[in-house]
Structure formats: structure tokens, C-alpha cells
Design a protein around this motif. Structure first.
Motif, PDB file in Angstrom:
ATOM      1  N   ARG A   1     -54.969  14.406  -5.893  1.00 18.75           N
ATOM      2  CA  ARG A   1     -56.158  14.414  -4.716  1.00 18.75           C
ATOM      3  C   ARG A   1     -56.644  15.794  -4.618  1.00 18.75           C
ATOM      4  O   ARG A   1     -55.721  16.743  -4.926  1.00 18.75           O
ATOM      5  N   ASP A   2     -57.594  15.833  -3.479  1.00 15.57           N
ATOM      6  CA  ASP A   2     -58.035  17.272  -3.164  1.00 15.57           C
ATOM      7  C   ASP A   2     -57.156  18.049  -2.444  1.00 15.57           C
ATOM      8  O   ASP A   2     -56.933  19.242  -2.665  1.00 15.57           O
ATOM      9  N   THR A   3     -56.118  17.487  -1.733  1.00 13.07           N
ATOM     10  CA  THR A   3     -55.141  18.197  -0.904  1.00 13.07           C
ATOM     11  C   THR A   3     -53.648  17.652  -1.238  1.00 13.07           C
ATOM     12  O   THR A   3     -53.231  16.740  -0.630  1.00 13.07           O
ATOM     13  N   PRO A   4     -53.366  17.758  -2.378  1.00 18.41           N
ATOM     14  CA  PRO A   4     -51.902  16.941  -2.886  1.00 18.41           C
ATOM     15  C   PRO A   4     -50.498  17.629  -2.213  1.00 18.41           C
ATOM     16  O   PRO A   4     -50.718  18.785  -1.833  1.00 18.41           O
TER      17      PRO A   4
ATOM     18  N   THR B   1     -43.069   1.022   1.772  1.00 15.92           N
ATOM     19  CA  THR B   1     -42.981   2.045   2.953  1.00 15.92           C
ATOM     20  C   THR B   1     -42.940   3.403   2.227  1.00 15.92           C
ATOM     21  O   THR B   1     -43.625   4.361   2.424  1.00 15.92           O
ATOM     22  N   LEU B   2     -42.250   3.550   0.898  1.00 19.82           N
ATOM     23  CA  LEU B   2     -42.248   4.892   0.221  1.00 19.82           C
ATOM     24  C   LEU B   2     -43.622   5.243  -0.133  1.00 19.82           C
ATOM     25  O   LEU B   2     -43.824   6.372  -0.329  1.00 19.82           O
ATOM     26  N   ILE B   3     -44.296   4.287  -0.602  1.00 23.24           N
ATOM     27  CA  ILE B   3     -45.670   4.708  -1.088  1.00 23.24           C
ATOM     28  C   ILE B   3     -46.450   5.117  -0.049  1.00 23.24           C
ATOM     29  O   ILE B   3     -47.217   6.231  -0.112  1.00 23.24           O
TER      30      ILE B   3
ATOM     31  N   LEU C   1     -43.661  10.986 -11.991  1.00 26.02           N
ATOM     32  CA  LEU C   1     -43.985  11.780 -13.223  1.00 26.02           C
ATOM     33  C   LEU C   1     -44.049  10.873 -14.411  1.00 26.02           C
ATOM     34  O   LEU C   1     -44.178  11.454 -15.516  1.00 26.02           O
ATOM     35  N   GLN C   2     -43.566   9.648 -14.202  1.00 24.44           N
ATOM     36  CA  GLN C   2     -43.678   8.719 -15.399  1.00 24.44           C
ATOM     37  C   GLN C   2     -44.692   8.456 -16.032  1.00 24.44           C
ATOM     38  O   GLN C   2     -45.638   8.195 -15.540  1.00 24.44           O
ATOM     39  N   THR C   3     -44.773   8.370 -17.445  1.00 21.59           N
ATOM     40  CA  THR C   3     -45.871   7.648 -18.247  1.00 21.59           C
ATOM     41  C   THR C   3     -45.715   6.191 -18.028  1.00 21.59           C
ATOM     42  O   THR C   3     -44.556   5.536 -17.888  1.00 21.59           O
TER      43      THR C   3
ATOM     44  N   LEU D   1     -48.503   4.083 -10.899  1.00 22.15           N
ATOM     45  CA  LEU D   1     -49.437   4.898 -11.442  1.00 22.15           C
ATOM     46  C   LEU D   1     -50.418   5.148  -9.925  1.00 22.15           C
ATOM     47  O   LEU D   1     -50.754   6.062  -9.846  1.00 22.15           O
ATOM     48  N   ALA D   2     -50.519   4.148  -8.981  1.00 26.13           N
ATOM     49  CA  ALA D   2     -51.234   4.208  -7.922  1.00 26.13           C
ATOM     50  C   ALA D   2     -50.415   5.378  -7.114  1.00 26.13           C
ATOM     51  O   ALA D   2     -51.389   6.269  -6.245  1.00 26.13           O
ATOM     52  N   ARG D   3     -49.387   5.308  -7.157  1.00 29.09           N
ATOM     53  CA  ARG D   3     -48.574   6.346  -6.561  1.00 29.09           C
ATOM     54  C   ARG D   3     -48.658   7.630  -6.980  1.00 29.09           C
ATOM     55  O   ARG D   3     -49.038   8.693  -6.077  1.00 29.09           O
ATOM     56  N   GLN D   4     -48.802   7.896  -8.136  1.00 26.62           N
ATOM     57  CA  GLN D   4     -49.054   9.195  -8.811  1.00 26.62           C
ATOM     58  C   GLN D   4     -50.399   9.948  -8.467  1.00 26.62           C
ATOM     59  O   GLN D   4     -50.537  11.022  -8.468  1.00 26.62           O
ATOM     60  N   ALA D   5     -51.536   9.039  -8.197  1.00 29.81           N
ATOM     61  CA  ALA D   5     -52.509   9.550  -7.804  1.00 29.81           C
ATOM     62  C   ALA D   5     -52.766  10.560  -6.516  1.00 29.81           C
ATOM     63  O   ALA D   5     -53.670  11.434  -6.389  1.00 29.81           O
TER      64      ALA D   5
END
Length: 282
Positions: A159-162, A100-102, A123-125, A151-155
Motif C-alpha cells: 500500500r502507499d504507506t506500508p 484480530t491479527l489481520i 511473504l508466502q506464495t 493474500l489479503a493480509r499481504q496487501a
């Protein structure tokens, strides 16, 4: 009694999952709407959580998307619960509240995150995430899928409109050597690089600030263009979503108070860079 116009958090998650199923089948909004003889706007509202998904609507969509068996049954159970605001108990693997958070992060225009113990997940590596998960007892077989999900969350940040991300981080999170000095050095350099993006603001609450309002736990406040704001509280066994306006405004005031105790954005980035240098010398 007036009908509720804003769906619960759970309902917005259902809409996001239906959107993912359509994309997986490589179908356009227009194609699915035509198949069901629906207005295209109706399907769009359902997918983006602006209209509550009814059981019969979900069932019709699942026929088009060829979803059967346990996956169909699980999603229909979520639809039945979608009017219930509040929390979802954690499940095995990627929990329901994590999913849900994603979806909510992907919809948000602004995210305010307060972290007293760890670097924010957005922001995690990968190495830092792996060290956190190993220390929390996550099974090795589950570690890589969870890192991939993070990592998918971080995308969303590139994106164009983050969304605008305002991260309030306690100095203790920077000083705790998660994964060792080299992992921390790379993690903090990553924060410095991330801060160069116009949509990301970092604020460090120094240890010198003493006790402050963020010490009792992390929280994230998410704002949306059309839906009500949501606060997410993350716990070891469960996650809690708060939608009540008074609760949300309470946490908004807490974030303001925490920002007042923090260093300025420029001073914060300089501070993070100095701590990174300290790790690099070890």
C-alpha cells in the motif's frame, strides 16, 4: 484507580470490524456520525482502537449498518469481552485471533517476525500456503478461503504507506521442501523479489549458528503510532497476544539477539537466491 487509556487487543479488533461494516454499507465517517449525532472524531477513535467501544455504541452502529441476528449477537459478545487483554481461543474457520491479527497488521507501522520453521505468512506464495495447510489437515473446502485471507493480509506490504517488515527466518525454513522443489524455488524467488521493496528486510539465521533464542517458537512483534506494542504467539489450537510492557520488551530483546546471529540483509538475500537455485536444479 486510573482509567485505562489504551484498549485491549480485543477492543481494537472490534473497532476494525465496525470499520469494515461501515465500508461494506458504503457509508462515510461523516454520514454515520451525522446519523447518530456524534462528533466524527468519536467514530474515528472507535474504529481505530483509540477509544474503547461501549455496548450501547456498538448497538447503535449496528442499527445504522443494518446488522441483525447471529452476526449482531456475536459482535456484541466481543464488545463485552473487549476489556479483557490476553488470548482468544481458536474458533472454526478463520479464528478470532487470526482476525484480530489481520486488523493489527493493518494498523502497524513496524512488524518484526521471527520464524524458525516456515516462511513468514506475510511473504508466502499461494502454492506454499496451500502445501502448509494440506499438511496440517485443513479441509479442502476451507483451503482456498484461507489462502485468500492470507493474500489479503499481504496487501498491507504494497500500500502507499506500508509497515516496515523485518523478517528473521531460520535456514531450516528455507531447506524444508514444503510442497516440493518447484514450489520452494518459486517461494524463495518470491522472497528475493520482496526484499527489493524498501520496507522489507530479510535476515537468515544460518544452521551454522547452532542453537539460538528463536528455536522455541515463532513470534511477531507489532508497533503502532499511537497504541501500545503487541506480541503475537501462534500455536496450533490457540493464539496468544501479549500487551504487558515488560513482556513486549523481552521479545524485543530476543529479536535483537536473533538478528545478531543472522546474516546481513545483503548476505541473506544472496543466500536465499542460492538455495532457490539448488531447488531449481532438482
Amino acid at each position: 484507580m486510573s482509567r485505562r487509556t489504551q484498549p485491549a487487543v480485543a477492543g481494537r479488533n472490534v473497532g476494525g470490524q465496525l470499520r469494515e461494516l461501515r465500508v461494506r454499507r458504503k457509508l462515510s465517517l461523516r454520514e454515520v456520525a451525522a446519523e447518530l449525532d456524534w462528533p466524527q472524531s468519536r467514530l474515528s477513535r472507535l474504529e481505530h482502537g483509540r477509544q474503547q467501544v461501549r455496548t450501547e455504541e456498538a448497538a447503535a452502529l449496528l442499527v445504522v449498518y443494518r446488522v441483525t441476528g447471529d452476526e449482531r449477537a456475536a459482535l456484541l459478545r466481543q464488545v463485552e469481552r473487549a476489556a479483557e487483554p490476553g488470548w482468544w481461543e481458536a474458533a472454526a474457520g478463520l479464528s478470532a485471533e487470526s482476525r484480530t491479527l489481520i486488523h493489527l497488521e493493518a494498523e502497524a507501522t513496524t512488524i518484526i517476525g521471527c520464524e524458525p520453521l516456515l516462511v513468514p505468512g506475510l511473504l508466502q506464495t499461494p502454492d506454499y500456503t496451500r502445501a502448509v495447510m494440506e499438511s496440517c489437515g485443513v479441509r479442502k473446502v476451507d483451503t482456498q478461503p484461507r489462502i485468500a485471507a492470507r493474500l489479503a493480509r499481504q496487501a498491507i506490504l504494497t500500500r502507499d504507506t506500508p509497515p516496515a517488515l523485518h523478517a528473521l527466518i531460520d535456514e531450516a525454513a528455507l531447506r524444508r521442501p514444503v510442497g516440493g522443489p518447484q514450489v520452494m524455488a518459486r517461494q524463495l524467488r518470491h522472497l528475493v523479489t520482496a526484499s527489493e521493496r524498501p520496507n522489507i528486510t530479510l535476515r537468515v539465521v544460518p544452521l551454522a549458528a547452532g542453537a539460538h533464542t528463536g528455536l522455541d517458537g515463532a513470534f511477531a512483534l507489532l508497533d503502532f503510532p499511537r497504541n501500545r506494542s503487541v506480541v503475537y504467539l501462534d500455536h496450533k489450537l490457540t493464539g496468544l497476544f501479549l500487551e504487558d510492557r515488560h513482556q513486549v520488551e523481552f521479545f524485543r530483546r530476543e529479536a535483537v539477539r536473533l538478528a545478531e546471529a543472522a546474516l546481513s540483509p545483503v548476505a541473506s538475500v544472496n543466500f536465499i537466491a542460492r538455495v532457490a537455485s539448488e531447488y531449481e536444479r532438482k
